[in-house]
Structure formats: structure tokens, C-alpha cells
Enzyme design. Sequence first.
Site, PDB file in Angstrom:
ATOM      1  N   ALA A  71     -25.140 -50.741   0.176  1.00 44.85           N
ATOM      2  CA  ALA A  71     -24.820 -51.337  -1.118  1.00 44.85           C
ATOM      3  C   ALA A  71     -23.763 -50.525  -1.863  1.00 44.85           C
ATOM      4  O   ALA A  71     -22.837 -51.087  -2.464  1.00 44.85           O
ATOM      5  CB  ALA A  71     -26.086 -51.456  -1.964  1.00 44.85           C
ATOM      6  N   ASP A  99     -19.772 -30.009  -5.280  1.00 42.52           N
ATOM      7  CA  ASP A  99     -19.601 -29.650  -6.685  1.00 42.52           C
ATOM      8  C   ASP A  99     -20.967 -29.785  -7.349  1.00 42.52           C
ATOM      9  O   ASP A  99     -21.310 -30.830  -7.890  1.00 42.52           O
ATOM     10  CB  ASP A  99     -18.560 -30.569  -7.333  1.00 42.52           C
ATOM     11  CG  ASP A  99     -18.317 -30.239  -8.806  1.00 42.52           C
ATOM     12  OD1 ASP A  99     -18.974 -29.329  -9.332  1.00 42.52           O
ATOM     13  OD2 ASP A  99     -17.479 -30.915  -9.435  1.00 42.52           O
ATOM     14  N   HIS A 100     -21.750 -28.719  -7.287  1.00 42.52           N
ATOM     15  CA  HIS A 100     -23.132 -28.728  -7.769  1.00 42.52           C
ATOM     16  C   HIS A 100     -23.312 -27.742  -8.907  1.00 42.52           C
ATOM     17  O   HIS A 100     -22.570 -26.767  -9.026  1.00 42.52           O
ATOM     18  CB  HIS A 100     -24.096 -28.350  -6.636  1.00 42.52           C
ATOM     19  CG  HIS A 100     -24.528 -29.501  -5.800  1.00 42.52           C
ATOM     20  ND1 HIS A 100     -25.848 -29.764  -5.540  1.00 42.52           N
ATOM     21  CD2 HIS A 100     -23.832 -30.467  -5.171  1.00 42.52           C
ATOM     22  CE1 HIS A 100     -25.944 -30.846  -4.773  1.00 42.52           C
ATOM     23  NE2 HIS A 100     -24.723 -31.288  -4.534  1.00 42.52           N
ATOM     24  N   ASN A 124     -28.258 -31.975 -10.898  1.00 45.19           N
ATOM     25  CA  ASN A 124     -27.061 -31.382 -11.487  1.00 45.19           C
ATOM     26  C   ASN A 124     -26.802 -31.857 -12.905  1.00 45.19           C
ATOM     27  O   ASN A 124     -26.268 -31.113 -13.728  1.00 45.19           O
ATOM     28  CB  ASN A 124     -25.838 -31.717 -10.621  1.00 45.19           C
ATOM     29  CG  ASN A 124     -25.961 -31.174  -9.223  1.00 45.19           C
ATOM     30  OD1 ASN A 124     -26.193 -29.994  -9.026  1.00 45.19           O
ATOM     31  ND2 ASN A 124     -25.801 -32.040  -8.235  1.00 45.19           N
ATOM     32  N   THR A 170     -18.966 -40.471   3.554  1.00 45.27           N
ATOM     33  CA  THR A 170     -20.414 -40.520   3.696  1.00 45.27           C
ATOM     34  C   THR A 170     -20.870 -39.331   4.523  1.00 45.27           C
ATOM     35  O   THR A 170     -20.071 -38.449   4.869  1.00 45.27           O
ATOM     36  CB  THR A 170     -20.869 -41.853   4.314  1.00 45.27           C
ATOM     37  OG1 THR A 170     -22.305 -41.941   4.250  1.00 45.27           O
ATOM     38  CG2 THR A 170     -20.412 -41.988   5.758  1.00 45.27           C
ATOM     39  N   SER A 199     -21.948 -41.299  -8.573  1.00 47.24           N
ATOM     40  CA  SER A 199     -22.799 -41.482  -9.759  1.00 47.24           C
ATOM     41  C   SER A 199     -23.719 -40.303 -10.010  1.00 47.24           C
ATOM     42  O   SER A 199     -24.391 -40.250 -11.035  1.00 47.24           O
ATOM     43  CB  SER A 199     -23.619 -42.773  -9.629  1.00 47.24           C
ATOM     44  OG  SER A 199     -24.430 -42.741  -8.468  1.00 47.24           O
ATOM     45  N   GLY A 200     -23.786 -39.328  -9.078  1.00 45.07           N
ATOM     46  CA  GLY A 200     -24.446 -38.070  -9.353  1.00 45.07           C
ATOM     47  C   GLY A 200     -25.910 -38.005  -8.981  1.00 45.07           C
ATOM     48  O   GLY A 200     -26.527 -38.983  -8.559  1.00 45.07           O
ATOM     49  N   GLU A 201     -26.455 -36.784  -9.148  1.00 49.98           N
ATOM     50  CA  GLU A 201     -27.871 -36.513  -8.922  1.00 49.98           C
ATOM     51  C   GLU A 201     -28.446 -35.827 -10.154  1.00 49.98           C
ATOM     52  O   GLU A 201     -27.794 -34.985 -10.774  1.00 49.98           O
ATOM     53  CB  GLU A 201     -28.073 -35.611  -7.698  1.00 49.98           C
ATOM     54  CG  GLU A 201     -27.655 -36.233  -6.380  1.00 49.98           C
ATOM     55  CD  GLU A 201     -26.456 -35.502  -5.782  1.00 49.98           C
ATOM     56  OE1 GLU A 201     -25.938 -34.576  -6.431  1.00 49.98           O
ATOM     57  OE2 GLU A 201     -26.045 -35.886  -4.674  1.00 49.98           O
TER      58      GLU A 201
END
Length: 328
Positions: free
Chosen positions: A173, A37-38, A108, A187, A103-105
Site C-alpha cells: 500500500a 536518520d534516527h 524517533n 525498501t 512518515s516516520g516511527e
Amino acid sequence: MTVIGFHNSHEQIHPRELLAAVQHAEDAGFTAAMCSDHFAPWNLEQGHSGFAWSWLGAAMATTGLPFGVVNAPGQRYHPAIVAQAIATLGAMFPGRFWAALGSGENMNEHVTGDPWPRKDVRDARLRECVAIIRALLAGEEVTHDGLVTVDRARIWTLPQQPPALIAPAVTVATAQAGADWADGMVTINQPHDRLREMIAAYRDAGGRGKLVLQLHLSYDPDPEKALAIAFEEWHSNVFPPPLCWDLETPQAFDLASAHVTSVDVAKVVRVSGDLGQHAAWIAEYVELGFDEVYLHHVGQEQHGFIDAFGEHVLPQLGVTAPEPAVAV
């Protein structure tokens, strides 16, 4: 029992062609699907980025496959809108949908014009969004003031059972941090020792539900062509966090990858012209404990890959359909 799914990369393929590909994948024997979803592709060569939620409605209506999507609520998406989208697909296609919430990039999310927060702030924002989405999927009216704001939101069309909310993670983490809220973990392929650490961190922290892997691969009967495909399409996807989280545009990824080599790409993409080797690699991930493995052929042309894996790889792996994607 092994679930082998087909990953749909919106960044690389026109949504119309991607719809035909996932329909073909079902016919070839794949038993599940997921998609990205980009808002933008990872590099200029990829050249696409269709809207995942429109496409999901079409894909789920024209196949019988269960689907998942990887989404980032909190900036580009308000969590109430994400909850409404999840609820609608869950109501229309019971037991066939799950959503991974990350948490996204920046690539985007910068389109809103809002500042890109630090990772700890993004993680805190994600937790707020997950709590809001869960409450809305439970039929509650939600008002919330924090890193996101919600004013008297309620989802009016609800599924009988809320779809599973999965934690996406690429670090130990993050895997550990998602254990207390997620219905599973997803992942990407990484060195086996790191994947073992991630699985242990998730489970030891109380993480429940299924373990899902998105496996980047490149296949062509000509191994040199397989490597060339991987390099052309995926040379910008070799960077670990935080770089991959923080770059803003496809142009920035292209600049960052100017000195990436085919050897670098082969470290993050499973490249081979040998279908037996691909089957063995997939089996190794199943041995690590992954319940579902979604194959992402990083090339533009999907049909040859689908035919070859449907005929020669899936039968070696005892492919089964996944359990309904319902929250625990």
C-alpha cells in the site's frame, strides 16, 4: 548494471567509527552509500544514534561516494529545515545526494511531545511535507497552513538541480501511495513475492525512477557467530507494521522482543558464513529489478565485512557507480 552500496546504521555505531567505515568501504570498491536518520537506537544493545545530517557533511566531504538518507519530515523535522538540509548538500555535492521521505516511527518522533498521529494522518502530513519541500527546492517562497505550518519560507542557497526525493516503503500500500510523488522507491529485504508485489504496485501506479533495496545481512566466517551477531544486534527488528511504527522507546522494543529467537531473526537478516551465498542472494535482488542494493552488515564491527565483500563479493556482481541522484 549493478550498484552495490554500503549502508551506515547510526543506531549501532559511533559516528566517528562509522565515518572511518564508509571511507574504508569506498577504498574496498563500494560505489555508493546511504544512512539512517534516527533519534534513538532500536534496542539498548545497539547504543548509538548520531545526527545524520552532521555526519553526512563529513562523509560526503571525505569520500567521493553518492549518498542517500532516509528522513521523516513533519514532526521531529520541520519540512522547511529538511528542504534547507537537502538543498545545502545538493549544492555542495552536485549529483551525489538523494533523500527518502517517509512518515516516520514513534520511537524517533515522540521526543517533540506532540501526539503520535494515526497512519492515515501521518501519510497526509507526509504528502504536505513533500509538496512543501519540492516547492522550496524549486526556489519558491512557501506559506502553508495544514497538518504542518510554514510562514514565508524560502531556501536561499539552492542546488543547480534538486536532489531526487525517494519514497520509502515496506508495504504494498505504501509503495503504491508513493508512486505519484516520488523519484524512486526504497525498501528493505523481504520475501521475493512481496517485493515483486511492491515493485508492481509502484510501477503500475506510475512510479518512476530507480528501485533501491537496503539488505540486512550478517557475515562471519564462522556461521554460528554470524547468527549470534544477527540475534544480538537485530532481535528487535523483526516486527512488521504497525508495531514497529508505534512502539515508543528502545526499552519497549527490548520488551517486545523478549521471546524472539534466532530463527525469527534469520527470517529478516540474510545470515551466512559463505561469501558465495551472499553474492547469490544479492544477485537475486538485482534479478527482481533493484537498481541499487545497499548492504547493511548488522554487526558492530564493519571492517572485516567490508574487506571480505570488497575482495570476494563485489567482483562477482559487476559493480558500477550509480547515475547522478537528480530529480526527474
